[in-house]
Design a protein around this motif. Sequence first.
Motif, short mmCIF file in Angstrom:
data_model
loop_
_atom_site.label_atom_id
_atom_site.label_comp_id
_atom_site.label_asym_id
_atom_site.label_seq_id
_atom_site.Cartn_x
_atom_site.Cartn_y
_atom_site.Cartn_z
N VAL A 37 40.66 29.84 39.23
CA VAL A 37 39.36 30.64 39.09
C VAL A 37 38.70 30.40 40.55
N HIS A 38 38.09 31.36 41.12
CA HIS A 38 37.43 31.30 42.51
C HIS A 38 35.95 30.74 41.82
N SER A 39 35.47 29.84 42.70
CA SER A 39 34.41 29.12 42.49
C SER A 39 33.14 30.17 42.33
N THR A 40 33.27 31.28 42.63
CA THR A 40 32.00 32.21 42.53
C THR A 40 32.35 33.27 41.29
N TYR A 52 44.78 34.43 37.37
CA TYR A 52 43.97 34.32 38.61
C TYR A 52 42.82 35.16 38.42
N ILE A 53 41.25 34.50 38.72
CA ILE A 53 40.17 35.06 38.40
C ILE A 53 39.68 35.19 39.87
N GLY A 57 45.38 37.30 28.34
CA GLY A 57 46.72 36.82 27.84
C GLY A 57 47.21 35.98 29.04
N ASN A 58 48.44 35.53 29.06
CA ASN A 58 48.95 34.68 30.15
C ASN A 58 49.19 35.40 31.46
N ASN A 59 49.30 34.98 32.75
CA ASN A 59 49.57 35.67 33.92
C ASN A 59 48.62 37.03 34.08
N VAL A 60 47.52 36.99 33.71
CA VAL A 60 46.51 38.25 34.06
C VAL A 60 46.25 37.83 35.45
N ILE A 61 45.90 38.93 36.34
CA ILE A 61 45.10 38.89 37.50
C ILE A 61 43.79 39.73 37.43
#
Length: 173
Positions: free
Chosen positions: A86-89, A103-104, A117-121
């Motif tokens: 997760v990006h800090s912002t 990944y966020i 769910g799993n492996n979501v972008i």
Amino acid sequence: MEKVIIIGAGGHGRVVIDAALSNSQLEIIGFLDDGEVEVILGIVKLGKILDIEKFKKYKFHIAIGNNNFRERLSNEIGVESLITIVHSTAYISRDSEIGRGCYIGAGSIINSKSKLGNNVIVNTGSIIEHDCVLEDCSHLSYRVLLGSGTIIKETVYIEMGEIIKREEIIERV
């Protein structure tokens, strides 16, 4: 501190490495990729993707945009070995659920009672309103807006800038 190896060094891989470096809870050991890139932001290539077996004692993050390839690698590695970055912002509501290997991206917002769910972008600047569901290996490009109650089915890709109205169900065609 969680030790992680990034899989992928294309455009998405570089973005993920940069985001991971913004997280003080992660230590990036290196990355695996089949291309020619040897170093990204000071992080070194450890080998090819097939070399995963050599690094089983670490956690992984699959930084590859292709949903089907990401799903295949996830099945091979095992979801329990995946870590979410997760990006800090980014903002994630306290009552939302985030799966493994997600990944966020920077500036993204995930509102109340949404579930990934799993492996979501969720790429840069995307907004997921309340009560949305993104199933495994789905992918929002940058600046996507999901209206409340939207469901994105497994392995579906939503192109940049798209606006999905409330309570839509988006399936693979």
